[in-house]
Write a protein that holds these residues in place. Structure first.
Motif, mmCIF file in Angstrom:
data_model
loop_
_atom_site.group_PDB
_atom_site.id
_atom_site.type_symbol
_atom_site.label_atom_id
_atom_site.label_comp_id
_atom_site.label_asym_id
_atom_site.label_seq_id
_atom_site.Cartn_x
_atom_site.Cartn_y
_atom_site.Cartn_z
ATOM 1 N N TRP A 100 -9.852 12.185 6.559
ATOM 2 C CA TRP A 100 -10.999 12.789 5.973
ATOM 3 C C TRP A 100 -12.226 12.978 6.888
ATOM 4 O O TRP A 100 -12.468 12.147 7.667
ATOM 5 C CB TRP A 100 -11.592 11.775 4.651
ATOM 6 N N THR A 141 -8.575 14.858 -9.457
ATOM 7 C CA THR A 141 -8.505 14.463 -8.046
ATOM 8 C C THR A 141 -9.102 13.070 -7.648
ATOM 9 O O THR A 141 -9.863 12.311 -8.417
ATOM 10 C CB THR A 141 -9.694 15.243 -7.157
ATOM 11 N N GLN A 151 -10.836 9.799 -6.869
ATOM 12 C CA GLN A 151 -12.267 9.339 -6.074
ATOM 13 C C GLN A 151 -12.251 8.339 -5.433
ATOM 14 O O GLN A 151 -12.689 7.933 -4.616
ATOM 15 C CB GLN A 151 -13.227 9.453 -7.380
ATOM 16 N N TYR A 165 -13.869 4.465 2.846
ATOM 17 C CA TYR A 165 -14.947 5.738 2.645
ATOM 18 C C TYR A 165 -16.498 5.089 2.594
ATOM 19 O O TYR A 165 -17.383 5.856 3.008
ATOM 20 C CB TYR A 165 -14.530 6.301 1.068
ATOM 21 N N HIS A 166 -16.428 4.048 1.710
ATOM 22 C CA HIS A 166 -17.838 3.819 1.457
ATOM 23 C C HIS A 166 -18.607 3.286 2.627
ATOM 24 O O HIS A 166 -19.638 3.319 3.116
ATOM 25 C CB HIS A 166 -18.110 2.859 0.295
HETATM 26 N N1 AG3 Z 1 -16.167 11.243 -3.546
HETATM 27 C C1 AG3 Z 1 -15.296 12.002 -2.746
HETATM 28 C C2 AG3 Z 1 -13.835 12.017 -3.052
HETATM 29 C C3 AG3 Z 1 -13.014 13.417 -2.654
HETATM 30 C C4 AG3 Z 1 -11.669 13.237 -3.079
HETATM 31 N N2 AG3 Z 1 -10.929 14.431 -2.887
HETATM 32 C C5 AG3 Z 1 -9.598 14.544 -3.198
HETATM 33 N N3 AG3 Z 1 -9.091 13.304 -3.789
HETATM 34 N N4 AG3 Z 1 -9.166 15.628 -3.544
HETATM 35 C C6 AG3 Z 1 -15.736 9.939 -3.731
HETATM 36 C C7 AG3 Z 1 -16.525 8.968 -4.547
HETATM 37 C C8 AG3 Z 1 -16.491 7.935 -3.878
HETATM 38 N N5 AG3 Z 1 -17.779 7.121 -4.211
#
Ligand code: AG3
Length: 270
Positions: free
Chosen positions: A226, A50, A52, A61-62
């Motif tokens: 998201w 997946t 990230q 996202y951050h």
């Molecule tokens: N953490 C959440 C990522 C989830 C993505 N899911 C997926 N691609 N199925 C991201 C970490 C960044 N610091």
């Protein structure tokens, strides 16, 4: 020959990145990790198949996982990030001039690879206010406290991160917060997995007075839409103006990100 990395979003839908090469493939103690150099998104970090983070869209996202809870708090001094081993959430948290930022990452390999391949993200570790703890966030919150803001930046709620979406963990989070503390957590794609976001919100509502979902548009995550959840015993509203530079977050977006499309709210009724 063309090289591609595909993430399966469902058994029948996938998102593909054309890649220049695989920079790294390691099987750590916890997970399977790849780093790819892509054509369009810079370096790409993949855990257990997946996506990230990518160098090109990580800021979305951050910024959203950090600035929304941090600006809900009047004066966050001590910040805890659970997961987030790449350092991106810590980098954004530092923009609020906290005294301390603690990152609790279970997998040291994520930190090592980020420092090597994502220097723009991992540069937070150069700041002396950032303290890295390699260990289990679930245990850490049982034994540490006095945080103003806790951010849970984990992988999807399967595998090592599953316990981070449960009521017992949320109770321990609450105990680890100072009065007026705020938590935020990523909770998946509301389009493909509406249950994740709804469940996180309803579990948090058992523990905190207020919990709300909010959304961001992330091109490289499944469906592009998201969700995050924010919770506190204080009313959730923005208490400070932004005085630093951002590329996605704006103070107007603080409110608009909490306005949910109809299907998201309706999926929570099931
Ligand atoms: N953490 C959440 C990522 C989830 C993505 N899911 C997926 N691609 N199925 C991201 C970490 C960044 N610091």
């Amino acid at each position: 020959m063309e090289l591609w990395f595909d993430e399966m979003h469902t058994p029948n839908v996938r998102l593909g990145f054309r890649i220049k090469r695989e920079l790294e493939h390691v099987r750590s103690e916890y997970q399977d990790i790849h780093v790819f150099e892509t054509y369009d998104y810079g370096n790409l970090l993949v855990i257990d198949g997946t996506v990230q983070t990518t160098e090109r869209d990580e800021y979305i996202y951050h910024e959203m996982i950090v600035h929304v809870p941090m600006l809900t708090h009047p004066n966050p001094r001590r910040v805890l990030i659970i997961g987030g081993g790449d350092g991106g959430a810590a980098r954004e948290a530092l923009k609020h001039d906290p005294e301390e930022v603690h990152v609790v990452e279970i997998d040291e390999m994520v930190v090592k690879l980020s420092k090597k391949y994502f220097p723009g993200i991992a540069r937070a570790y150069e700041d002396p206010r950032v303290n890295l703890h390699i260990g289990d966030g679930i245990e850490f919150v049982k034994n540490n406290g006095d945080f103003d803001v806790i951010i849970i930046d984990s992988t999807d709620p399967v595998g090592p991160a599953a316990g981070l979406f449960e009521e017992e963990f949320y109770r321990n989070l609450k105990n680890a917060l100072r009065p007026g503390g705020v938590v935020a957590q990523q909770c998946g794609s509301p389009f493909y997995n509406p249950g994740e976001a709804c469940k996180a919100r309803s579990e948090l509502q058992k523990v905190f007075k207020y919990a709300r979902l909010y959304l961001a548009y992330i091109p490289t995550y499944p469906s592009g839409m998201w969700s995050f959840v924010i919770a506190s015993d204080e009313v959730i509203k923005r208490r400070r103006d932004t005085k630093f530079s951002t590329r996605y977050y704006t103070d107007a977006l603080y409110d608009s990100s909490m306005v949910l499309p109809k299907f998201v709210e309706e999926s929570c009724k099931d």
